[in-house]
Design an enzyme around this catalytic site. Structure first.
Site, PDB file in Angstrom:
ATOM      1  N   SER A  57       4.232  -5.087  -5.116  1.00 29.23           N
ATOM      2  CA  SER A  57       3.821  -5.969  -4.020  1.00 29.23           C
ATOM      3  C   SER A  57       4.270  -7.416  -4.182  1.00 29.23           C
ATOM      4  O   SER A  57       4.109  -8.209  -3.247  1.00 29.23           O
ATOM      5  CB  SER A  57       2.306  -5.921  -3.841  1.00 29.23           C
ATOM      6  OG  SER A  57       1.921  -4.703  -3.241  1.00 29.23           O
ATOM      7  N   LYS A  60       6.466  -8.795  -1.514  1.00 25.66           N
ATOM      8  CA  LYS A  60       5.949  -9.380  -0.273  1.00 25.66           C
ATOM      9  C   LYS A  60       6.292 -10.859  -0.125  1.00 25.66           C
ATOM     10  O   LYS A  60       6.540 -11.336   0.985  1.00 25.66           O
ATOM     11  CB  LYS A  60       4.435  -9.172  -0.186  1.00 25.66           C
ATOM     12  CG  LYS A  60       4.003  -7.731   0.031  1.00 25.66           C
ATOM     13  CD  LYS A  60       2.482  -7.597   0.040  1.00 25.66           C
ATOM     14  CE  LYS A  60       2.017  -6.230   0.531  1.00 25.66           C
ATOM     15  NZ  LYS A  60       2.296  -5.130  -0.403  1.00 25.66           N
ATOM     16  N   TYR A 170      -5.744  -5.547   3.387  1.00 27.00           N
ATOM     17  CA  TYR A 170      -4.441  -5.418   2.747  1.00 27.00           C
ATOM     18  C   TYR A 170      -3.742  -4.179   3.283  1.00 27.00           C
ATOM     19  O   TYR A 170      -4.354  -3.110   3.391  1.00 27.00           O
ATOM     20  CB  TYR A 170      -4.653  -5.315   1.245  1.00 27.00           C
ATOM     21  CG  TYR A 170      -3.441  -5.581   0.409  1.00 27.00           C
ATOM     22  CD1 TYR A 170      -2.615  -6.673   0.655  1.00 27.00           C
ATOM     23  CD2 TYR A 170      -3.123  -4.758  -0.662  1.00 27.00           C
ATOM     24  CE1 TYR A 170      -1.516  -6.928  -0.137  1.00 27.00           C
ATOM     25  CE2 TYR A 170      -2.030  -5.005  -1.465  1.00 27.00           C
ATOM     26  CZ  TYR A 170      -1.225  -6.091  -1.191  1.00 27.00           C
ATOM     27  OH  TYR A 170      -0.127  -6.338  -1.981  1.00 27.00           O
TER      28      TYR A 170
END
Length: 399
Positions: A57, A60, A170
């Site tokens: 992640s 991101k 999320y």
């Protein structure tokens, strides 16, 4: 940090770690690789600073930069309707529950999804493993797991968890944002990132899953006997299904990069040097971007059982919000993060931060052993987060 990491290596819980930190000027530089990695052959080699890491992640942040570059180019706007660019998003309804016979109940969206919503996890798109209702819907209606690998829009077919802009959870918003970038630029997300983010910073060693470049595979930490498919299992805690099931670039979790290169991106944002974005756009990343309803939902998520994951090391008492790219501290923490520090991570083992007030940024990547000890990983990441400030303070005291 050194003794704590070594103790975890000695007990067989981790193989090693890569830590990279710097100030904006490059005067304070702390780069260290600890431990060793295992090659696919079983041979062991010392961990190197240029080893290729699975970002999970932490991808991101880089996708956020790419999307904001498209805003600067006039191809997108933060608050514009994405319906014409991503009609699949516009077609989503909001799941409100199930009838007695388990049929889904849903409402039409009250407003369009915007890029800002995707970047701040306030669009209503949630990961199924974080929302029981979405998991239930997915089990009944989503595509069978054993079909061919899917694009973003084929994998995340499920409905919204809440009305766009009114909540926080999320989810795959950055995967969608990556697809939006591809559609408005007419190329792949990797091509755009290489030209606009990696090339300006001299970064040549990056690839989305699957890593096929042999020169990168030779340095790929996650290519080993425990993970022969290089799925990043030790980063995300096992499985790796999202990579295995995906086709194309997933802007929410798919990148591989070295720690040295990732900190180049952090330093560029810290210095606000204009290499990636105009100064005003970088300043905007470090603002609270959740409206009142979404901010209240965010606070509820932080107070939930998943809160420790969403807080990325900050204390429950610390006021936080959400910027463009990660969690945002809204007040100083004594001896540590300054107000408006941006921070997030990747899987269970990687964490990063950009503290403009104290002029420090860094990334810590723990190389875990399967099965991953999640509590220990949280402790080790926290040791990195705090000890790097102690090292920085000691360095400043010597200047």
């Amino acid at each position: 940090m050194d003794t704590t990491f070594q103790a975890a290596i000695d007990t067989g819980k981790i193989n090693g770690a890569v830590v990279c930190a710097t100030d904006a000027q490059g005067h304070f530089v702390y780069n260290k690789a600890t431990g060793e990695r295992t090659l696919l052959s079983g041979e062991k080699q010392p961990q190197q600073l240029d080893d290729v890491l699975y970002l999970a992640s932490a991808t991101k942040l880089i996708t956020t930069i790419a999307a904001l570059q498209c805003v600067e180019d006039g191809l997108l706007s933060l608050d514009g309707d994405l319906s014409s660019i991503a009609p699949e998003l516009a077609a989503k309804y909001v799941l409100t529950g199930f009838t007695d016979d388990e049929s889904p109940l849903d409402d039409p969206p009250a407003r369009p999804i915007t890029l800002k919503m995707l970047l701040t996890h306030s669009s209503g798109t949630s990961y199924h493993f974080l929302d029981p209702s979405i998991a239930k819907w997915r089990a009944q209606y989503a595509n069978p797991e054993n079909e061919k690998p899917r694009l973003v829009e084929e994998m995340f077919t499920y409905p919204l968890s809440f009305q766009p802009g009114t909540g926080w959870m999320y989810g795959p918003g950055l995967d969608w944002a990556g697809r939006v970038v591809e559609r408005v630029t007419g190329g792949t997300l990797m091509e755009f990132m290489q030209k606009r983010i990696f090339d300006p910073l001299g970064i040549t060693d990056s690839q989305f899953y699957p890593v096929t470049r042999e020169d990168l595979r030779a340095r790929l930490v996650d290519l080993n006997p425990s993970d022969p498919g290089a799925l990043g299992s030790a980063v995300i805690g096992g499985g790796g299904e999202m990579n295995l099931r995906g086709r194309g670039a997933f802007g929410g979790h798919g990148l591989f990069l070295t720690g040295l290169d990732f900190v180049k991106i952090l330093r560029s944002l810290l210095a606000n040097d204009g290499m990636l974005l105009k100064p005003a756009a970088v300043d905007n990343m470090f603002q609270q971007h959740l409206g009142p309803e979404a901010a209240a939902s965010h606070r509820a998520a932080l107070a939930s059982p998943l809160g420790p994951f969403f807080r990325v090391g900050t204390d429950p008492e610390t006021k936080v919000g959400y910027g463009l790219g990660g969690l945002l501290t809204l007040e100083d923490v004594d001896g540590w993060y300054g107000e408006r520090t941006l921070t997030w991570g990747g899987g269970l083992t990687l964490t990063w931060f950009i503290d403009r007030k104290n002029n420090l940024c860094g990334v810590g990547a723990i190389q875990a052993v399967l099965p991953v000890d999640g509590d220990l990983m949280a402790d080790l990441k926290q040791t990195f987060r705090h000890d790097i400030y102690r090292k920085y303070s000691a360095w400043k005291g010597q200047q």
